[in-house]
Design an enzyme around this catalytic site. Structure first.
Site, PDB file in Angstrom:
ATOM      1  N   THR A  53     110.748  31.666  55.985  1.00 28.56           N
ATOM      2  CA  THR A  53     110.330  31.476  54.601  1.00 28.56           C
ATOM      3  C   THR A  53     109.727  30.095  54.459  1.00 28.56           C
ATOM      4  O   THR A  53     109.768  29.271  55.380  1.00 28.56           O
ATOM      5  CB  THR A  53     111.509  31.670  53.624  1.00 28.56           C
ATOM      6  OG1 THR A  53     110.991  31.882  52.312  1.00 28.56           O
ATOM      7  CG2 THR A  53     112.438  30.466  53.620  1.00 28.56           C
ATOM      8  N   CYS A  58     113.123  25.299  46.148  1.00 30.73           N
ATOM      9  CA  CYS A  58     114.054  26.372  46.488  1.00 30.73           C
ATOM     10  C   CYS A  58     114.967  25.964  47.632  1.00 30.73           C
ATOM     11  O   CYS A  58     114.670  25.046  48.396  1.00 30.73           O
ATOM     12  CB  CYS A  58     113.291  27.629  46.890  1.00 30.73           C
ATOM     13  SG  CYS A  58     112.358  28.425  45.578  1.00 30.73           S
ATOM     14  N   HIS A  75     116.946  33.021  49.693  1.00 29.16           N
ATOM     15  CA  HIS A  75     115.924  32.103  49.183  1.00 29.16           C
ATOM     16  C   HIS A  75     115.979  32.177  47.665  1.00 29.16           C
ATOM     17  O   HIS A  75     115.620  33.191  47.080  1.00 29.16           O
ATOM     18  CB  HIS A  75     114.540  32.534  49.703  1.00 29.16           C
ATOM     19  CG  HIS A  75     113.401  31.680  49.232  1.00 29.16           C
ATOM     20  ND1 HIS A  75     112.188  31.636  49.894  1.00 29.16           N
ATOM     21  CD2 HIS A  75     113.263  30.843  48.175  1.00 29.16           C
ATOM     22  CE1 HIS A  75     111.363  30.814  49.261  1.00 29.16           C
ATOM     23  NE2 HIS A  75     111.997  30.335  48.206  1.00 29.16           N
TER      24      HIS A  75
END
Length: 208
Positions: A53, A58, A75
């Site tokens: 990712t 985040c 996530h």
């Protein structure tokens, strides 16, 4: 469904039930499939595949049980729903809802335990939480603080972390070995920040 497989790539092993929506692709240099998760998603695997990712504010938490040989990664952008709202149930449009940390952590850990992991075996790592949306409060710090508080409440230990700073991160996690590769994206942080800001606005609209 287009999973992005190369024509000469081997066929992947079936993913675990409930994760068919996550895109997987063949990484030829590493000779394995990689599941790419987006904000609000998580992924669990029992195969020798990786999870990838890109993070700005985040946070991703990587969890595995080396004995049961299962692991996963989430996530999420916000620890909780905004004041005056409650986070949605665990499913939205037939897909797991991991947009909030409180759900993202529960969903990931419960999914592992339901498939044979033991809580006392869990190896946990955290990354992300950069301060890249400068016009807002430090969401990344709030996310990281939330994870530490959550783990303390659940009596779970954090093995390692790479959080904070002002950069976005490209993340690649290998659940079978626990290896976590993190690359700071010094030239892409503003782009990732705009993407997260747009996603945050979309979330606020969906619960307004």
């Amino acid at each position: 469904m287009d999973l992005g497989f190369e024509m000469n790539a081997p066929r992947p092993k079936p993913c675990l039930p409930g994760f068919q929506h996550v895109r997987r692709f063949w990484d030829a240099p590493r000779e394995r499939f990689v599941a790419k998760i987006l904000p609000g998603q998580f992924y669990v695997t029992q195969h020798e595949e990786a999870i990838a990712t890109i993070l700005g504010s985040c946070v991703s938490v990587c969890v595995r049980d080396p004995v049961a040989r299962i692991g996963g990664m989430n996530h999420f952008l916000l620890p909780h729903a905004s004041e005056g709202h409650t986070a949605h149930d665990e499913v939205v449009n037939d897909e797991p809802n991991a947009r909030y940390g409180i759900h993202a952590m529960d969903l990931l850990i419960n999914s592992l335990v339901q498939r044979g992991a033991r809580r006392h075996n869990l190896e946990i790592k955290m990354t992300g939480g950069g301060r890249i949306i400068t016009s807002m409060t430090d969401i990344g710090k709030h996310n990281a603080d939330f994870v530490r508080e959550y783990l303390a409440m659940k009596q779970l230990s954090l093995l390692s972390e790479d959080v904070g700073d002002i950069y976005a991160r490209k993340v690649l996690y290998f659940p079978e070995s626990g290896r976590l590769l993190v690359k700071k994206l010094t030239d892409q942080s503003s782009h990732v920040g705009r993407r997260e800001d747009k996603y945050l606005h979309k979330v606020e609209q969906s619960i307004g």
